[in-house]
Scaffold this motif. Structure first.
Motif, PDB file in Angstrom:
ATOM      1  N   SER A 173       0.817  -1.218   0.000  1.00  0.00           N
ATOM      2  CA  SER A 173       0.000   0.000   0.000  1.00  0.00           C
ATOM      3  C   SER A 173       0.848   1.263   0.000  1.00  0.00           C
ATOM      4  O   SER A 173       0.376   2.340  -0.382  1.00  0.00           O
ATOM      5  N   GLU A 174       2.106   1.107   0.415  1.00  0.00           N
ATOM      6  CA  GLU A 174       2.991   2.284   0.423  1.00  0.00           C
ATOM      7  C   GLU A 174       3.188   2.851  -0.980  1.00  0.00           C
ATOM      8  O   GLU A 174       3.535   4.028  -1.140  1.00  0.00           O
ATOM      9  N   GLU A 175       2.955   2.018  -2.008  1.00  0.00           N
ATOM     10  CA  GLU A 175       3.128   2.488  -3.374  1.00  0.00           C
ATOM     11  C   GLU A 175       2.097   3.558  -3.734  1.00  0.00           C
ATOM     12  O   GLU A 175       2.369   4.438  -4.558  1.00  0.00           O
ATOM     13  N   LEU A 176       0.909   3.496  -3.139  1.00  0.00           N
ATOM     14  CA  LEU A 176      -0.089   4.538  -3.390  1.00  0.00           C
ATOM     15  C   LEU A 176       0.420   5.884  -2.899  1.00  0.00           C
ATOM     16  O   LEU A 176       0.277   6.911  -3.578  1.00  0.00           O
ATOM     17  N   PHE A 177       0.997   5.906  -1.697  1.00  0.00           N
ATOM     18  CA  PHE A 177       1.539   7.155  -1.165  1.00  0.00           C
ATOM     19  C   PHE A 177       2.692   7.654  -2.028  1.00  0.00           C
ATOM     20  O   PHE A 177       2.787   8.836  -2.341  1.00  0.00           O
ATOM     21  N   ARG A 178       3.572   6.725  -2.385  1.00  0.00           N
ATOM     22  CA  ARG A 178       4.737   7.118  -3.187  1.00  0.00           C
ATOM     23  C   ARG A 178       4.314   7.671  -4.541  1.00  0.00           C
ATOM     24  O   ARG A 178       4.864   8.671  -5.012  1.00  0.00           O
ATOM     25  N   SER A 179       3.350   7.007  -5.162  1.00  0.00           N
ATOM     26  CA  SER A 179       2.902   7.466  -6.481  1.00  0.00           C
ATOM     27  C   SER A 179       2.257   8.841  -6.386  1.00  0.00           C
ATOM     28  O   SER A 179       2.485   9.703  -7.246  1.00  0.00           O
ATOM     29  N   TYR A 180       1.444   9.055  -5.360  1.00  0.00           N
ATOM     30  CA  TYR A 180       0.795  10.363  -5.191  1.00  0.00           C
ATOM     31  C   TYR A 180       1.834  11.452  -4.924  1.00  0.00           C
ATOM     32  O   TYR A 180       1.813  12.515  -5.564  1.00  0.00           O
ATOM     33  N   ASP A 181       2.749  11.169  -4.017  1.00  0.00           N
ATOM     34  CA  ASP A 181       3.784  12.159  -3.700  1.00  0.00           C
ATOM     35  C   ASP A 181       4.663  12.441  -4.915  1.00  0.00           C
ATOM     36  O   ASP A 181       5.069  13.582  -5.153  1.00  0.00           O
ATOM     37  N   LYS A 182       4.947  11.393  -5.679  1.00  0.00           N
ATOM     38  CA  LYS A 182       5.782  11.577  -6.870  1.00  0.00           C
ATOM     39  C   LYS A 182       5.064  12.424  -7.904  1.00  0.00           C
ATOM     40  O   LYS A 182       5.682  13.283  -8.557  1.00  0.00           O
ATOM     41  N   LEU A 183       3.755  12.204  -8.077  1.00  0.00           N
ATOM     42  CA  LEU A 183       2.985  13.001  -9.029  1.00  0.00           C
ATOM     43  C   LEU A 183       3.036  14.483  -8.658  1.00  0.00           C
ATOM     44  O   LEU A 183       3.280  15.336  -9.517  1.00  0.00           O
ATOM     45  N   ILE A 184       2.832  14.784  -7.395  1.00  0.00           N
ATOM     46  CA  ILE A 184       2.887  16.175  -6.937  1.00  0.00           C
ATOM     47  C   ILE A 184       4.286  16.743  -7.139  1.00  0.00           C
ATOM     48  O   ILE A 184       4.467  17.870  -7.619  1.00  0.00           O
ATOM     49  N   ASP A 185       5.293  15.954  -6.794  1.00  0.00           N
ATOM     50  CA  ASP A 185       6.680  16.424  -6.899  1.00  0.00           C
ATOM     51  C   ASP A 185       7.067  16.698  -8.346  1.00  0.00           C
ATOM     52  O   ASP A 185       7.739  17.702  -8.638  1.00  0.00           O
TER      53      ASP A 185
END
Length: 624
Positions: A173-185
């Motif tokens: 599930s950590e991939e959801l956070f990483r993907s969201y944060d990466k999109l914003i970044d």
């Protein structure tokens, strides 16, 4: 008796009544984006104008990402990267859903200390412009491609066995956070790249502009702008691709297969089944990536429609180009004429200078013409391609929550702030992880409905054009060049000065005088109503409106300066334009006969045609 003249002022943002049904609107936005009561001594004194050029309609909570990233980076490159001597950034607030801006000047006692730093930093860019810009394209395209690779995967019913046997020790599930944060970044990253060159492009032009004003005190602003026209700009490339595809369709005998029914799938299937149809479809695929990553808006709103996702839009433009080409219209811009006029004006003014001043003139115009194309070219790569990819990924993420019952439509995510979205991701994975029902499905449907009601109430109220007392003279060059916010414009908003009924004054953005029928267009969805020869009247224009500039006779916008999109495009198409005409799009009616004087910056309502059929434009004055 007190003879002190009354100073007219706009209302304070703290005194404007909240529209009915919009109570609590402030809580939809981050605290730092709203006017705070305990800061009235600051925000209640500064002059703020509503930026209806980039943010013409109410901004939903998630959409604040556009103004936060864009305006912050503009300021950062002024005040931290380049150390521009006289200009820091632009402060910004959201008031009742609309964006307001206030330029920040550099204190006079700090200007001298910044000159040396600016010359060193800007000089490095100007001396290495071509190599640095080539690297810019690599960086920006790489960021977009990285963004395109981001995935938001549905959580599995069971952690895969290989994650158990491999000793991974995580649930995925950590991939959801990483993907969201990466999109914003990544979005944030490309907005930084956006301003790496943009401010320098404007500075190079403003430097040349200032030189001309000093060397030739009576020179019209338009003549200075004409000296950099006729350059090859990538922002015209999507429109050029449409023209190329239109002519290819005629050449292959496919022109009868296009219609304006808005059924893209049907049109493409008909073409695919026809002889030579696959050849045309192959050409279409080549054009689509990247040139159809083009929005009907400006990229700052989640509701903007992109050509690549709504093929009925480019296909309707192609159908219209086919019609015009078969009627004998010349689709290509008259670049040779623009260049000839440019060289004529350059030569005439250069001849007025002595040899020493000619050398300075040559150097400054060379720099302006080197940097000027970026002023428009960047727009495609950031506002269109980057933001189109960004919004597409946001909708993909939102679909996970639609499937989980958090809300009904992928666009509902726009009613959340971006920090709230991260909390919602935790709510989703938390319920999944512990095997219970997440809280979101019982909370967000009602809350989104409440927020949507507030947004609708805000939309029902017209934004104030500005807040507080304006300065006696508006001299900040970016504000004037980009937005057309001049001392005269502000006086019109306040009702000062001489007013003539039926006459609108604005920026003389592109020369020439035309009489014709008005067509008021307030959104991209209305572009199809434009008829050949009509005068486009709009709050502002977007780059993707390019296909209509070949059929209209003039343009009038409510906001915009000499370097606004409408002004630049009209000069490139040889169309008269008046920008920054205030309330023109609200007061002019479709069907009225207008006289647009782009040489002097006036729009006059001559008569009411009584209908919306187009009349042949009457051109009275060639390019000055």
């Amino acid at each position: 008796m007190d003879n002190t003249p009354e100073i007219k002022s706009f209302p304070s943002p703290f005194s404007v009544e909240t529209p009915q049904g919009a109570d609590g609107w402030e809580k939809l936005y981050p605290y730092y984006l709203t006017f705070q009561e305990n800061r009235q001594h600051v925000d209640g004194q500064e002059f703020w104008f509503q930026n209806s050029q980039q943010w013409p309609v109410v901004v939903k909570p998630f959409e604040t990402i556009g103004c936060e990233f864009a305006i912050r980076q503009l300021g950062q490159f002024n005040s931290r990267h380049l150390m521009i001597p006289t200009a820091n950034g632009i402060d910004y607030r959201i008031h009742q859903g609309y964006l307001y801006m206030s330029p920040i000047a550099v204190p006079e006692d700090e200007v001298a200390d910044r000159v040396g730093q600016f010359e060193e930093r800007a000089g490095y860019y100007f001396e290495n412009w071509e190599s640095l810009l080539a690297n810019w394209y690599t960086k920006v395209k790489g960021t977009i491609r990285d963004m395109e690779k981001i995935e938001f995967r549905t959580l599995p019913d069971v952690v895969p066995l290989e994650d158990i046997t491999s000793g991974k020790g995580r649930d995925g599930s950590e991939e959801l956070f990483r993907s969201y944060d990466k999109l914003i970044d990544l979005a944030y990253q490309n907005w930084q790249y956006h301003f790496e060159f943009l401010n320098l492009g404007y500075i190079a032009y403003l430097d040349f502009f200032g030189f001309c004003k000093e060397a030739f005190p009576s020179i019209p602003d338009q003549n200075i702008a004409t000296m950099v026209q006729g350059e090859d700009m990538e922002l015209f490339r999507p429109d050029d691709e449409l023209k190329k595809l239109s002519l290819l369709a005629i050449e292959l005998g496919l022109d009868q297969l296009f219609d304006q029914s808005n059924d893209a799938e049907l049109t493409l299937s008909r073409i695919g089944a026809a002889e030579n149809g696959q050849k045309w479809l192959d050409a279409l695929e080549e054009s689509k990536d990247p040139w159809f990553n083009f929005t009907t808006g400006n990229g700052f709103y989640g509701h903007d429609q992109y050509w690549i996702e709504h093929m009925e839009i480019p296909l309707s433009f192609i159908a219209d180009y086919i019609r015009r080409a078969k009627d004998g219209a010349q689709l290509a811009r008259s670049v040779d004429e623009l260049v000839a006029e440019r060289e004529r004006i350059i030569g005439e003014y250069r001849d007025l200078l002595d040899e020493e001043m000619q050398e300075i003139f040559d150097a400054k115009i060379a720099l302006a013409r080197l940097a000027y194309p970026y002023v428009e070219n960047h727009n495609f790569y950031i506002e269109h391609w980057t933001m189109g990819t960004f919004w597409r990924k946001v909708r993909e993420l939102s679909q996970l929550f639609v499937d989980a019952g958090f809300w009904k439509d992928p666009s509902d995510i726009l009613y959340l702030g971006r920090d709230e979205v991260r909390s919602v991701i935790f709510d989703l994975v938390n319920g999944w992880g512990i095997g219970s029902r997440a809280i979101g499905p019982d909370y967000w449907p009602v809350e989104i409905e409440r927020r949507a009601g507030i947004i609708d109430a805000l939309k029902s109220s017209r934004a104030e054009p500005a807040f507080n007392t304006p300065p006696e003279f508006i001299t900040e060059p970016f504000t004037t060049m980009l937005y057309g916010i001049t001392t005269e414009q502000v006086a019109q908003w306040l009702g000062d000065g001489e007013e003539i009924e039926g006459v609108f004054k604005g920026m003389a953005a592109s020369p020439g005088v035309v009489e014709g029928v008005a067509r008021v267009v307030t959104s991209a969805s209305e572009l199809g109503t434009l008829k050949d020869g009509e005068i486009l009247v709009a709050p502002n224009t977007a780059p993707s409106w390019g296909p209509v500039f070949g059929k209209i006779s003039a343009t009038v916008t409510d906001i915009g300066g000499m370097m606004s999109h409408a002004a630049i495009v009209c000069r490139e198409y040889g169309l008269p334009a008046v920008t920054g005409a205030g309330s023109a799009s609200r007061e002019i009616r479709t069907g009225q006969i207008l006289r647009v004087d782009g040489t002097n910056g006036t729009v006059t309502v001559l008569d009411d045609a009584g209908n919306s059929s187009a009349a042949a434009p009457k051109v009275e004055d060639a390019v000055a």
